[in-house]
Scaffold this motif. Structure first.
Motif, PDB file in Angstrom:
ATOM      1  N   HIS A  11       0.157  27.457  85.547  1.00 60.01           N
ATOM      2  CA  HIS A  11       0.620  28.186  84.370  1.00 60.01           C
ATOM      3  C   HIS A  11       2.109  27.992  84.099  1.00 60.01           C
ATOM      4  CE1 HIS A  11       0.784  31.297  81.312  1.00 60.01           C
ATOM      5  NE2 HIS A  11       1.800  31.835  81.972  1.00 60.01           N
ATOM      6  N   HIS A  12       2.961  28.253  85.074  1.00 58.77           N
ATOM      7  CA  HIS A  12       4.401  28.167  84.827  1.00 58.77           C
ATOM      8  C   HIS A  12       4.858  26.729  84.611  1.00 58.77           C
ATOM      9  CE1 HIS A  12       5.144  32.388  86.658  1.00 58.77           C
ATOM     10  NE2 HIS A  12       4.767  32.433  85.401  1.00 58.77           N
ATOM     11  N   GLU A  13       4.244  25.797  85.293  1.00 58.20           N
ATOM     12  CA  GLU A  13       4.608  24.400  85.071  1.00 58.20           C
ATOM     13  C   GLU A  13       4.224  23.958  83.661  1.00 58.20           C
ATOM     14  OE1 GLU A  13       3.402  21.930  88.329  1.00 58.20           O
ATOM     15  OE2 GLU A  13       4.537  23.151  89.746  1.00 58.20           O
ATOM     16  N   ASN A  14       3.096  24.421  83.170  1.00 50.05           N
ATOM     17  CA  ASN A  14       2.709  24.126  81.782  1.00 50.05           C
ATOM     18  C   ASN A  14       3.659  24.815  80.800  1.00 50.05           C
ATOM     19  OD1 ASN A  14       0.546  22.530  82.478  1.00 50.05           O
ATOM     20  ND2 ASN A  14      -0.908  24.222  82.440  1.00 50.05           N
ATOM     21  N   GLU A  15       4.054  26.024  81.121  1.00 46.57           N
ATOM     22  CA  GLU A  15       4.983  26.761  80.264  1.00 46.57           C
ATOM     23  C   GLU A  15       6.323  26.020  80.157  1.00 46.57           C
ATOM     24  OE1 GLU A  15       6.364  31.439  79.886  1.00 46.57           O
ATOM     25  OE2 GLU A  15       5.185  30.801  81.604  1.00 46.57           O
ATOM     26  N   ILE A  16       6.792  25.502  81.258  1.00 45.42           N
ATOM     27  CA  ILE A  16       8.038  24.726  81.254  1.00 45.42           C
ATOM     28  C   ILE A  16       7.873  23.481  80.383  1.00 45.42           C
ATOM     29  CG2 ILE A  16       9.569  23.295  82.673  1.00 45.42           C
ATOM     30  CD1 ILE A  16       8.968  25.278  84.998  1.00 45.42           C
ATOM     31  N   ALA A  17       6.803  22.736  80.605  1.00 46.67           N
ATOM     32  CA  ALA A  17       6.589  21.489  79.854  1.00 46.67           C
ATOM     33  C   ALA A  17       6.491  21.756  78.352  1.00 46.67           C
ATOM     34  CB  ALA A  17       5.323  20.792  80.355  1.00 46.67           C
ATOM     35  N   GLN A  18       5.752  22.779  77.962  1.00 47.20           N
ATOM     36  CA  GLN A  18       5.602  23.087  76.540  1.00 47.20           C
ATOM     37  C   GLN A  18       6.921  23.532  75.920  1.00 47.20           C
ATOM     38  OE1 GLN A  18       2.526  26.054  76.504  1.00 47.20           O
ATOM     39  NE2 GLN A  18       0.919  24.587  77.026  1.00 47.20           N
ATOM     40  N   GLU A  20      10.087  23.073  77.010  1.00 41.92           N
ATOM     41  CA  GLU A  20      11.112  22.035  76.993  1.00 41.92           C
ATOM     42  C   GLU A  20      10.761  20.918  76.026  1.00 41.92           C
ATOM     43  OE1 GLU A  20      12.052  20.918  81.026  1.00 41.92           O
ATOM     44  OE2 GLU A  20      12.943  22.894  81.421  1.00 41.92           O
ATOM     45  N   GLY A  21       9.461  20.629  75.890  1.00 42.95           N
ATOM     46  CA  GLY A  21       9.039  19.624  74.918  1.00 42.95           C
ATOM     47  C   GLY A  21       9.285  20.078  73.484  1.00 42.95           C
ATOM     48  N   ALA A  22       9.096  21.338  73.223  1.00 38.59           N
ATOM     49  CA  ALA A  22       9.272  21.864  71.865  1.00 38.59           C
ATOM     50  C   ALA A  22      10.729  22.042  71.488  1.00 38.59           C
ATOM     51  CB  ALA A  22       8.553  23.203  71.730  1.00 38.59           C
ATOM     52  N   HIS A  23      11.573  22.357  72.469  1.00 38.25           N
ATOM     53  CA  HIS A  23      12.960  22.701  72.151  1.00 38.25           C
ATOM     54  C   HIS A  23      13.992  21.693  72.662  1.00 38.25           C
ATOM     55  CE1 HIS A  23      11.661  26.554  70.595  1.00 38.25           C
ATOM     56  NE2 HIS A  23      10.913  26.693  71.667  1.00 38.25           N
TER      57      HIS A  23
END
Length: 169
Positions: A11-18, A20-23
């Motif tokens: 969960h948190h690794e996906n949250e980071i990827a999403q 950082e990818g968006a912003h």
């Protein structure tokens, strides 16, 4: 940012990827992953029927007692909830308030004082609230021995950093 230890992956690794990818920038600098809450040494879960809300707990215990109970354990450690542990926390918090009774004048917290330096070092070491709480009890013992009235100011001030000891003793 934080959450339960069980959410680190994925969960948190996906949250980071999403994020950082968006912003196109770092999401957060620090992550806090808390230990699990256990009830009478069993995992808390709805399926076991030992699940409760903070609203239910606050019907039986004062919010400062609950805060004190939580702060006595390190945030990464499992937290074993029981009425006996909360009753013990209530008694321990009362001992700190008793040390302040009749002694807690207004004053400024002195961060150069040895207890305050120990408190700060504990908090700077991975938010070490159990060690910081030990400093509060050391201070309470000194206040009870009557060595220095400024120590009561220190006790109240350091307690305030944790959201404790701000009521009339």
């Amino acid at each position: 940012h934080g959450g339960g230890q069980d959410l680190q992956f994925p969960h948190h690794e996906n949250e980071i990827a999403q994020s950082e990818g968006a912003h196109q920038c770092a999401f957060v600098n620090y992550w806090l992953h808390n230990g699990f809450v256990r009830v009478d040494d069993e995992k808390m879960s709805k399926s076991l029927g030992n699940f409760f809300t903070i609203r239910e707990v606050l019907k039986q215990y004062d919010a400062e007692v609950v805060r004190f109970f939580i702060l006595r354990a390190h945030y990464r450690s499992p937290l074993n909830y029981s009425d006996a542990h909360l009753d013990d926390a209530r008694g321990a918090l009362s001992r700190l308030y008793t040390a302040l009774k009749g002694r807690a004048g207004d004053g400024r917290l002195d961060w150069d004082e040895p207890h305050a330096r120990r408190f700060k070092a504990a908090m700077d070491d991975d938010f070490g609230t159990p060690e910081a709480m030990a400093v509060l009890f050391d201070l309470a013992n000194e206040v009870n021995r009557g060595h220095d009235p400024q120590l009561a100011v220190q006790l109240k001030g350091l307690g305030g950093v944790l959201g404790l000891l701000q009521r009339d003793p």
